[in-house]
Design a protein around this motif. Structure first.
Motif, PDB file in Angstrom:
ATOM      1  N   GLY A  59       1.404  -1.183  -0.119  1.00 43.02           N
ATOM      2  CA  GLY A  59       0.064   0.053  -0.042  1.00 43.02           C
ATOM      3  C   GLY A  59       0.388   1.442  -0.087  1.00 43.02           C
ATOM      4  N   TRP A  60       2.147   1.234   0.847  1.00 39.44           N
ATOM      5  CA  TRP A  60       2.399   2.302   0.537  1.00 39.44           C
ATOM      6  C   TRP A  60       3.916   2.807  -0.725  1.00 39.44           C
ATOM      7  CZ3 TRP A  60       8.683   1.314   0.072  1.00 39.44           C
ATOM      8  CH2 TRP A  60       9.034   3.013   0.970  1.00 39.44           C
ATOM      9  N   ALA A  61       3.661   1.822  -1.399  1.00 41.31           N
ATOM     10  CA  ALA A  61       4.521   2.293  -2.446  1.00 41.31           C
ATOM     11  C   ALA A  61       3.864   1.886  -3.760  1.00 41.31           C
ATOM     12  CB  ALA A  61       5.146   0.827  -3.474  1.00 41.31           C
ATOM     13  N   ALA A  62       1.965   1.805  -3.679  1.00 36.51           N
ATOM     14  CA  ALA A  62       1.509   1.622  -4.457  1.00 36.51           C
ATOM     15  C   ALA A  62       0.441   3.080  -3.796  1.00 36.51           C
ATOM     16  CB  ALA A  62      -0.083   1.221  -4.309  1.00 36.51           C
ATOM     17  N   GLN A  63       0.483   3.877  -3.069  1.00 37.29           N
ATOM     18  CA  GLN A  63       0.019   5.234  -3.216  1.00 37.29           C
ATOM     19  C   GLN A  63       0.993   6.450  -3.153  1.00 37.29           C
ATOM     20  OE1 GLN A  63      -3.793   4.434  -2.883  1.00 37.29           O
ATOM     21  NE2 GLN A  63      -3.266   5.898  -2.550  1.00 37.29           N
ATOM     22  N   TRP A  64       1.875   6.421  -3.151  1.00 33.02           N
ATOM     23  CA  TRP A  64       3.495   6.902  -3.536  1.00 33.02           C
ATOM     24  C   TRP A  64       2.355   8.098  -4.871  1.00 33.02           C
ATOM     25  CZ3 TRP A  64       8.312   3.789  -5.176  1.00 33.02           C
ATOM     26  CH2 TRP A  64       8.654   3.138  -3.937  1.00 33.02           C
ATOM     27  N   ASP A  65       2.856   9.783  -4.134  1.00 33.70           N
ATOM     28  CA  ASP A  65       2.013  10.607  -5.348  1.00 33.70           C
ATOM     29  C   ASP A  65       3.353  11.445  -5.999  1.00 33.70           C
ATOM     30  OD1 ASP A  65       2.416  11.636  -2.740  1.00 33.70           O
ATOM     31  OD2 ASP A  65       0.962  12.640  -2.444  1.00 33.70           O
ATOM     32  N   ARG A  66       4.155  11.083  -5.375  1.00 35.09           N
ATOM     33  CA  ARG A  66       5.807  11.819  -5.578  1.00 35.09           C
ATOM     34  C   ARG A  66       5.984  11.363  -7.134  1.00 35.09           C
ATOM     35  NH1 ARG A  66       9.308  13.648  -0.586  1.00 35.09           N
ATOM     36  NH2 ARG A  66       8.413  14.190   0.737  1.00 35.09           N
ATOM     37  N   ARG A  67       6.023  12.515  -7.676  1.00 35.23           N
ATOM     38  CA  ARG A  67       6.374  11.797  -9.448  1.00 35.23           C
ATOM     39  C   ARG A  67       8.091  11.631  -9.826  1.00 35.23           C
ATOM     40  NH1 ARG A  67       3.378  13.373 -13.660  1.00 35.23           N
ATOM     41  NH2 ARG A  67       2.568  14.853 -11.972  1.00 35.23           N
ATOM     42  N   TRP A  68       8.992  11.894  -8.456  1.00 37.50           N
ATOM     43  CA  TRP A  68       9.868  10.896  -8.971  1.00 37.50           C
ATOM     44  C   TRP A  68      10.024   9.901  -8.195  1.00 37.50           C
ATOM     45  CZ3 TRP A  68      13.082   9.288  -5.251  1.00 37.50           C
ATOM     46  CH2 TRP A  68      12.724   9.783  -4.160  1.00 37.50           C
ATOM     47  N   LEU A  69       9.136   9.689  -6.976  1.00 38.62           N
ATOM     48  CA  LEU A  69       9.343   7.939  -6.903  1.00 38.62           C
ATOM     49  C   LEU A  69       8.333   7.662  -8.004  1.00 38.62           C
ATOM     50  CD1 LEU A  69       8.764   8.561  -2.477  1.00 38.62           C
ATOM     51  CD2 LEU A  69      10.086   7.760  -4.090  1.00 38.62           C
ATOM     52  N   VAL A  70       7.064   7.440  -8.096  1.00 36.38           N
ATOM     53  CA  VAL A  70       6.319   7.304  -9.098  1.00 36.38           C
ATOM     54  C   VAL A  70       6.651   6.799 -10.356  1.00 36.38           C
ATOM     55  CG1 VAL A  70       3.990   7.517 -10.930  1.00 36.38           C
ATOM     56  CG2 VAL A  70       4.315   7.826  -8.288  1.00 36.38           C
ATOM     57  N   THR A  71       8.262   8.154 -11.235  1.00 37.98           N
ATOM     58  CA  THR A  71       8.953   7.416 -12.511  1.00 37.98           C
ATOM     59  C   THR A  71       9.152   5.931 -12.196  1.00 37.98           C
ATOM     60  OG1 THR A  71       8.655   9.738 -12.855  1.00 37.98           O
ATOM     61  CG2 THR A  71      10.502   7.908 -13.719  1.00 37.98           C
ATOM     62  N   LEU A  72      10.246   6.542 -10.770  1.00 41.31           N
ATOM     63  CA  LEU A  72      11.111   5.153 -10.379  1.00 41.31           C
ATOM     64  C   LEU A  72      10.094   3.715 -10.165  1.00 41.31           C
ATOM     65  CD1 LEU A  72      14.139   4.227  -9.507  1.00 41.31           C
ATOM     66  CD2 LEU A  72      13.648   4.997  -7.458  1.00 41.31           C
ATOM     67  N   ARG A  73       9.340   3.809  -9.506  1.00 44.02           N
ATOM     68  CA  ARG A  73       8.398   3.009  -9.703  1.00 44.02           C
ATOM     69  C   ARG A  73       7.907   2.230 -10.526  1.00 44.02           C
ATOM     70  NH1 ARG A  73       3.669   4.272  -6.606  1.00 44.02           N
ATOM     71  NH2 ARG A  73       3.103   4.341  -8.505  1.00 44.02           N
ATOM     72  N   ASP A  74       7.214   2.736 -12.192  1.00 45.58           N
ATOM     73  CA  ASP A  74       7.197   2.569 -12.988  1.00 45.58           C
ATOM     74  C   ASP A  74       8.122   2.249 -13.971  1.00 45.58           C
ATOM     75  OD1 ASP A  74       4.901   2.981 -11.498  1.00 45.58           O
ATOM     76  OD2 ASP A  74       4.608   4.603 -12.825  1.00 45.58           O
ATOM     77  N   THR A  75       8.905   2.399 -13.808  1.00 44.92           N
ATOM     78  CA  THR A  75      10.815   1.989 -14.409  1.00 44.92           C
ATOM     79  C   THR A  75      11.672   1.075 -13.838  1.00 44.92           C
ATOM     80  OG1 THR A  75      10.975   4.140 -14.682  1.00 44.92           O
ATOM     81  CG2 THR A  75      13.072   3.083 -15.139  1.00 44.92           C
TER      82      THR A  75
END
Length: 376
Positions: free
Chosen positions: A341-357
C-alpha cells in the motif's frame, strides 16, 4: 467445552463452521438485530479456499465465486507493468483464487451454522475472566458465563482494547471507495487489475454474475470530510484520468453498493491468547486489503483452530498451537500488505517514475514466490 464466539462476521462464522465440523458446538453472539449480508466484493486466495474445502464449505462458496487467472498492474498511463499468474497457484496447491461478493461468502457460512447457536442483538459491553470462566455482560442487561471465549469482534474489538490497551487501529494514510457495477464487456473475465498513478489507485475485478467489483484510493488526512461526502459522480471525476471504463464503473454504482472508508490495520501482536480468551480475525490481526488476505486470514484462523482442537487435549495446548501457527504468519501479511500500500500510494512524481521504471523488470517468478509463504 462451553465456547462462546463474539462476532458473527466472516471470522466468527468460519470458526463456528470449523468447530461444528469436528463436533464442537458454540454459542455465537452478534450485535446486529438480524442477519444482514452486506459489503462489496472481495478476493479469496487459494490458501483460504484450501481451508474452506477442509471445512466442507468450499464447494458452496466456489459456486458463487469467479476464478481469477491473472493479476495485472498498470501505470497511470494505462501501460501494463507486470502480472501475477494465479493459475500457477492452482497447479501447485490445488485450489482457485476467486472473487466473490462478500454477502455471498457471509451467507454461505451463515447457512452452515446451526441456527439455534446464533443470538442476535447481543453487543458485549463488558467482560471479566477468572480461573474457571469468562463472564459477558451485554448492553441489553443480560449476563452469560462460558468456559472460553473466541473474540471475533473486528478491528475495534472490545476484547483487544481491554486486553492490549495500547493496540489501537493505525491509519494507513489513504481513504478508499468500493462498489459493484455491471460488466459491459469492458472488463475481462478471470482477470483482476490495478492502476497506480500520482493521483490515486484504482482496482477492478469481475464477479461471477456479470458484475464488477472495484476500489479507488487516494492519499488523505484521516477523517477528511471532503472525501467522505463525495457522490459516485464526483468520485468518478477524481479518477477519470484512468479512462472511460474506470469512470463508468464508479459513476454507475448503485447507492447500496457505494461504500467509503478510511483504511486501517493494527500493529502485529505477540500473542492472540489471553487466559480463557482467544482473539481471531480482524480483532487479532486486521490488515490493509493490499494482499487481498483480510477475509482469507480470518478463515485460516478458523481452520488452524479446528486442527488445534483436533490434535491437542487442553485449552492451553490448543491456544499455544494456534499462536504458533497464526501469529508469525499474520504478522507477515500485515507487514507486506502495508508495504504494498505504501508503494502503490506514492504521489511524488519522481518516486512514481522510479517505481514505474523498475516494476516491469521485477521477475514474474519473484512476484509469485512472494505469495507462496501463504501456504506454509
Amino acid at each position: 467445552m462451553d465456547i462462546a464466539i463474539v462476532g458473527g462476521g466472516i471470522g466468527g462464522l468460519a470458526t463456528a463452521v470449523a468447530l461444528n465440523k469436528i463436533g464442537i458446538s458454540t454459542t455465537i453472539y452478534e450485535s446486529t438485530s438480524s442477519f444482514k449480508p452486506l459489503g462489496a466484493g472481495i478476493g479469496i486466495g487459494s490458501n483460504a479456499m484450501l481451508a474452506l474445502q477442509q471445512m466442507e464449505v468450499g464447494e458452496s462458496i466456489l459456486a458463487h465465486g469467479l476464478p481469477l487467472h491473472e493479476q495485472r498492474f498498470y501505470n497511470g498511463k494505462g501501460k501494463l507493468m507486470n502480472t501475477i499468474d494465479f493459475t500457477r497457484l492452482k497447479k501447485q496447491f490445488g485450489e482457485e483464487t476467486i472473487t466473490i461478493q462478500r454477502a455471498d461468502l457471509h451467507e454461505a457460512l451463515f447457512e452452515a451454522v446451526p441456527s439455534a447457536s446464533f443470538h442476535f442483538n447481543k453487543r458485549v459491553e463488558h467482560f471479566t475472566q477468572n480461573e474457571d470462566s469468562v463472564t459477558l455482560t451485554f448492553t441489553d442487561g443480560t449476563v452469560t458465563t462460558h468456559e472460553f471465549v473466541i473474540a471475533a469482534d473486528g478491528i475495534h474489538s472490545l476484547f483487544r482494547q481491554q486486553l492490549v490497551p495500547n493496540s489501537s487501529p493505525r491509519y494507513a494514510g489513504y481513504t478508499c471507495w468500493r462498489g459493484i457495477s455491471q460488466n459491459e464487456r469492458d472488463v475481462p473475465l478471470h482477470v483482476s487489475s490495478e492502476a497506480w498513478s500520482t493521483d490515486g489507485r484504482f482496482g477492478w475485478a469481475p464477479l461471477h454474475n456479470g458484475e464488477v467489483y472495484w476500489f479507488a484510493c487516494v492519499n488523505a488526512r484521516e477523517g477528511d470530510a471532503f472525501y467522505a461526502n463525495l457522490s459516485p459522480r464526483e468520485v468518478a471525476a477524481q479518477f477519470k484520468h484512468f479512462g472511460p471504463t474506470v469512470e463508468r464503473l464508479i459513476q454507475e454504482t448503485k447507492d447500496d453498493y457505494f461504500l467509503h472508508h478510511d483504511l486501517y490495520d493494527i500493529a502485529p501482536l505477540s500473542t492472540f491468547h489471553y487466559g480463557r480468551i482467544l482473539l481471531l480475525g480482524d480483532a487479532a490481526h486486521a490488515t490493509t486489503p493490499n494482499m487481498g488476505q483480510g477475509a482469507g486470514q480470518s478463515i485460516e484462523d478458523a481452520y488452524e483452530l479446528m486442527l488445534a482442537f483436533e490434535r491437542e487435549d487442553t485449552w492451553e495446548l490448543i491456544a499455544e498451537r494456534y499462536d504458533a501457527y497464526r501469529v508469525p504468519k499474520t504478522k507477515k501479511v500485515i507487514d507486506i500488505s502495508r508495504q504494498i500500500g505504501w508503494a502503490a500510494q506514492w504521489d511524488r512524481r519522481w518516486l512514481v517514475t522510479l517505481r514505474d521504471t523498475i516494476f516491469p523488470y521485477v521477475p514474474k517468478s519473484l512476484l509469485f514466490q512472494r505469495l507462496t509463504f501463504l501456504f506454509k
